[in-house]
Motif scaffolding. Structure first.
Motif, PDB file in Angstrom:
ATOM      1  N   THR A 242       0.820  -1.211   0.000  1.00 11.66           N
ATOM      2  CA  THR A 242       0.000   0.000   0.000  1.00 11.66           C
ATOM      3  C   THR A 242       0.857   1.265   0.000  1.00 11.66           C
ATOM      4  N   LYS A 243       2.124   1.117   0.376  1.00 12.48           N
ATOM      5  CA  LYS A 243       2.995   2.295   0.450  1.00 12.48           C
ATOM      6  C   LYS A 243       3.650   2.616  -0.899  1.00 12.48           C
ATOM      7  N   LYS A 244       3.653   1.621  -1.814  1.00 10.52           N
ATOM      8  CA  LYS A 244       4.156   1.835  -3.165  1.00 10.52           C
ATOM      9  C   LYS A 244       5.567   2.434  -3.191  1.00 10.52           C
ATOM     10  N   LYS A 245       6.422   1.972  -2.293  1.00  9.73           N
ATOM     11  CA  LYS A 245       7.787   2.469  -2.263  1.00  9.73           C
ATOM     12  C   LYS A 245       8.681   1.603  -3.147  1.00  9.73           C
ATOM     13  N   LYS A 246       9.656   2.246  -3.781  1.00 12.59           N
ATOM     14  CA  LYS A 246      10.661   1.509  -4.531  1.00 12.59           C
ATOM     15  C   LYS A 246      11.782   1.122  -3.578  1.00 12.59           C
ATOM     16  N   LEU A 247      11.957  -0.158  -3.373  1.00  7.25           N
ATOM     17  CA  LEU A 247      12.961  -0.640  -2.434  1.00  7.25           C
ATOM     18  C   LEU A 247      14.265  -0.946  -3.153  1.00  7.25           C
ATOM     19  N   GLN A 248      15.362  -0.772  -2.447  1.00 11.09           N
ATOM     20  CA  GLN A 248      16.680  -1.080  -3.004  1.00 11.09           C
ATOM     21  C   GLN A 248      17.314  -2.204  -2.208  1.00 11.09           C
ATOM     22  N   VAL A 249      17.412  -3.368  -2.838  1.00 14.35           N
ATOM     23  CA  VAL A 249      18.085  -4.523  -2.250  1.00 14.35           C
ATOM     24  C   VAL A 249      19.122  -4.965  -3.267  1.00 14.35           C
ATOM     25  N   ARG A 250      20.385  -4.946  -2.873  1.00 19.84           N
ATOM     26  CA  ARG A 250      21.459  -5.193  -3.837  1.00 19.84           C
ATOM     27  C   ARG A 250      22.365  -6.340  -3.410  1.00 19.84           C
ATOM     28  N   ALA A 251      22.960  -6.965  -4.409  1.00 13.42           N
ATOM     29  CA  ALA A 251      23.950  -8.015  -4.177  1.00 13.42           C
ATOM     30  C   ALA A 251      25.285  -7.599  -4.772  1.00 13.42           C
ATOM     31  N   LEU A 252      26.345  -8.077  -4.170  1.00 12.77           N
ATOM     32  CA  LEU A 252      27.669  -7.981  -4.775  1.00 12.77           C
ATOM     33  C   LEU A 252      27.878  -9.257  -5.583  1.00 12.77           C
ATOM     34  N   VAL A 253      28.149  -9.102  -6.881  1.00 10.06           N
ATOM     35  CA  VAL A 253      28.272 -10.252  -7.774  1.00 10.06           C
ATOM     36  C   VAL A 253      29.710 -10.352  -8.288  1.00 10.06           C
ATOM     37  N   PRO A 254      30.398 -11.457  -8.040  1.00 11.15           N
ATOM     38  CA  PRO A 254      31.747 -11.633  -8.586  1.00 11.15           C
ATOM     39  C   PRO A 254      31.709 -11.801 -10.106  1.00 11.15           C
ATOM     40  N   ILE A 255      32.550 -11.033 -10.796  1.00  6.92           N
ATOM     41  CA  ILE A 255      32.667 -11.126 -12.246  1.00  6.92           C
ATOM     42  C   ILE A 255      34.090 -11.583 -12.577  1.00  6.92           C
ATOM     43  N   ALA A 256      34.196 -12.688 -13.284  1.00  8.84           N
ATOM     44  CA  ALA A 256      35.522 -13.246 -13.602  1.00  8.84           C
ATOM     45  C   ALA A 256      35.968 -12.829 -14.997  1.00  8.84           C
ATOM     46  N   PHE A 257      37.280 -12.628 -15.130  1.00  9.32           N
ATOM     47  CA  PHE A 257      37.890 -12.274 -16.413  1.00  9.32           C
ATOM     48  C   PHE A 257      38.955 -13.304 -16.768  1.00  9.32           C
ATOM     49  N   PRO A 258      39.237 -13.492 -18.048  1.00  8.67           N
ATOM     50  CA  PRO A 258      40.302 -14.426 -18.449  1.00  8.67           C
ATOM     51  C   PRO A 258      41.647 -13.988 -17.864  1.00  8.67           C
ATOM     52  N   ARG A 259      42.447 -14.966 -17.503  1.00  3.57           N
ATOM     53  CA  ARG A 259      43.781 -14.668 -16.970  1.00  3.57           C
ATOM     54  C   ARG A 259      44.801 -14.639 -18.098  1.00  3.57           C
ATOM     55  N   ASN A 260      45.788 -13.777 -17.935  1.00  7.77           N
ATOM     56  CA  ASN A 260      46.873 -13.686 -18.905  1.00  7.77           C
ATOM     57  C   ASN A 260      47.905 -14.770 -18.575  1.00  7.77           C
ATOM     58  N   LYS A 261      47.861 -15.852 -19.328  1.00 11.45           N
ATOM     59  CA  LYS A 261      48.739 -16.986 -19.032  1.00 11.45           C
ATOM     60  C   LYS A 261      50.213 -16.628 -19.189  1.00 11.45           C
ATOM     61  N   ALA A 262      50.508 -15.631 -20.035  1.00 13.45           N
ATOM     62  CA  ALA A 262      51.905 -15.240 -20.260  1.00 13.45           C
ATOM     63  C   ALA A 262      52.512 -14.615 -19.011  1.00 13.45           C
ATOM     64  N   LYS A 263      51.667 -14.062 -18.133  1.00 11.24           N
ATOM     65  CA  LYS A 263      52.154 -13.399 -16.932  1.00 11.24           C
ATOM     66  C   LYS A 263      51.993 -14.263 -15.677  1.00 11.24           C
ATOM     67  N   MET A 264      51.613 -15.507 -15.855  1.00 12.68           N
ATOM     68  CA  MET A 264      51.404 -16.383 -14.706  1.00 12.68           C
ATOM     69  C   MET A 264      52.699 -17.068 -14.301  1.00 12.68           C
ATOM     70  N   ASP A 265      52.952 -17.134 -12.992  1.00 12.37           N
ATOM     71  CA  ASP A 265      54.091 -17.875 -12.459  1.00 12.37           C
ATOM     72  C   ASP A 265      53.669 -18.516 -11.142  1.00 12.37           C
ATOM     73  N   HIS A 266      54.626 -19.048 -10.385  1.00 15.49           N
ATOM     74  CA  HIS A 266      54.289 -19.768  -9.161  1.00 15.49           C
ATOM     75  C   HIS A 266      53.606 -18.877  -8.121  1.00 15.49           C
ATOM     76  N   SER A 267      53.790 -17.560  -8.217  1.00 19.34           N
ATOM     77  CA  SER A 267      53.223 -16.655  -7.198  1.00 19.34           C
ATOM     78  C   SER A 267      51.749 -16.339  -7.444  1.00 19.34           C
ATOM     79  N   ASN A 268      51.280 -16.532  -8.672  1.00 22.51           N
ATOM     80  CA  ASN A 268      49.888 -16.169  -8.957  1.00 22.51           C
ATOM     81  C   ASN A 268      49.138 -17.228  -9.753  1.00 22.51           C
TER      82      ASN A 268
END
Length: 203
Positions: free
Chosen positions: A21-47
């Motif tokens: 009855t109050k007709k309010k617009k509610l804001q409920v949000r999520a944090l969504v993880p977005i993955a990106f391709p990894r640069n294999k040329a820059k990968m080593d034992h540390s990452n």
């Protein structure tokens, strides 16, 4: 489905914010993880085991009254994330600016970001075919991840999707009711879209 579950759960607990009855617009949000391709040329034992990802804010469709309205609203919100540079900008800030700020600023940034969202929502594609562990077939895989706020995790495996919610009992006081609302929304969506409902979901 999560949007509908949140809406129905709050309505059934008579949350005053969900009084239509109050007709309010509610804001409920999520944090969504977005993955990106990894640069294999820059990968080593540390990452080598690190993923290249960032968290992006996405609204839940809690203002829409029907399952299909919620589906369309979520599709629009996630489509915006996919077709705009929001995630790329967030990734750049995360990797190239935040590491060089004083620790007290980064800590406060994390607190401020998480406190302005209701949950972290993640879906991870798992193996499409059965796998073996110690020589035996794995029948299901569950993803449990404690977080600063409610964590909603979906993981696919061998044609099924396994969902888990890690929550604070002060936030979700009736987890059985939330599950009922979540399953009810899935069944309602399946009915509207002509998708058969597995017997395991109706239990």
């Amino acid at each position: 489905a999560t949007s509908g579950a949140i809406r129905e759960y709050c309505i059934r607990l008579k949350d005053p914010l969900f009084d239509d009855t109050k007709k309010k617009k509610l804001q409920v949000r999520a944090l969504v993880p977005i993955a990106f391709p990894r640069n294999k040329a820059k990968m080593d034992h540390s990452n080598f085991l690190r993923n290249n990802w960032c968290l992006v804010s996405c609204p839940f469709a809690v203002n829409e009254a029907t399952p299909m309205e919620r589906v369309r609203a979520v599709n629009k919100a996630t489509g915006r994330i996919k077709t705009t540079p929001i995630a790329l900008v967030q990734l750049y800030i995360q990797n190239n600016i935040l590491p060089y700020l004083p620790l007290f600023i980064t800590r406060q940034t994390v607190v401020d970001t998480f406190s302005r969202h209701s949950s972290v929502f993640t879906n991870v594609p798992g193996p499409a075919k059965p796998i073996l562990f110690a020589g035996k077939k794995v029948t299901s895989i569950q993803m449990i991840f404690p977080n600063l706020i409610t964590q909603i995790s979906l993981l696919s495996y061998n044609g099924d999707v396994h969902a888990n919610v890690v929550y604070d009992k002060d936030i979700i006081s009736d987890p059985s009711l939330f599950r009922e609302c979540f399953v009810g929304e899935l069944i309602a969506m399946g009915s509207k879209l002509g998708v058969p409902v597995p017997s395991s979901l109706e239990k």
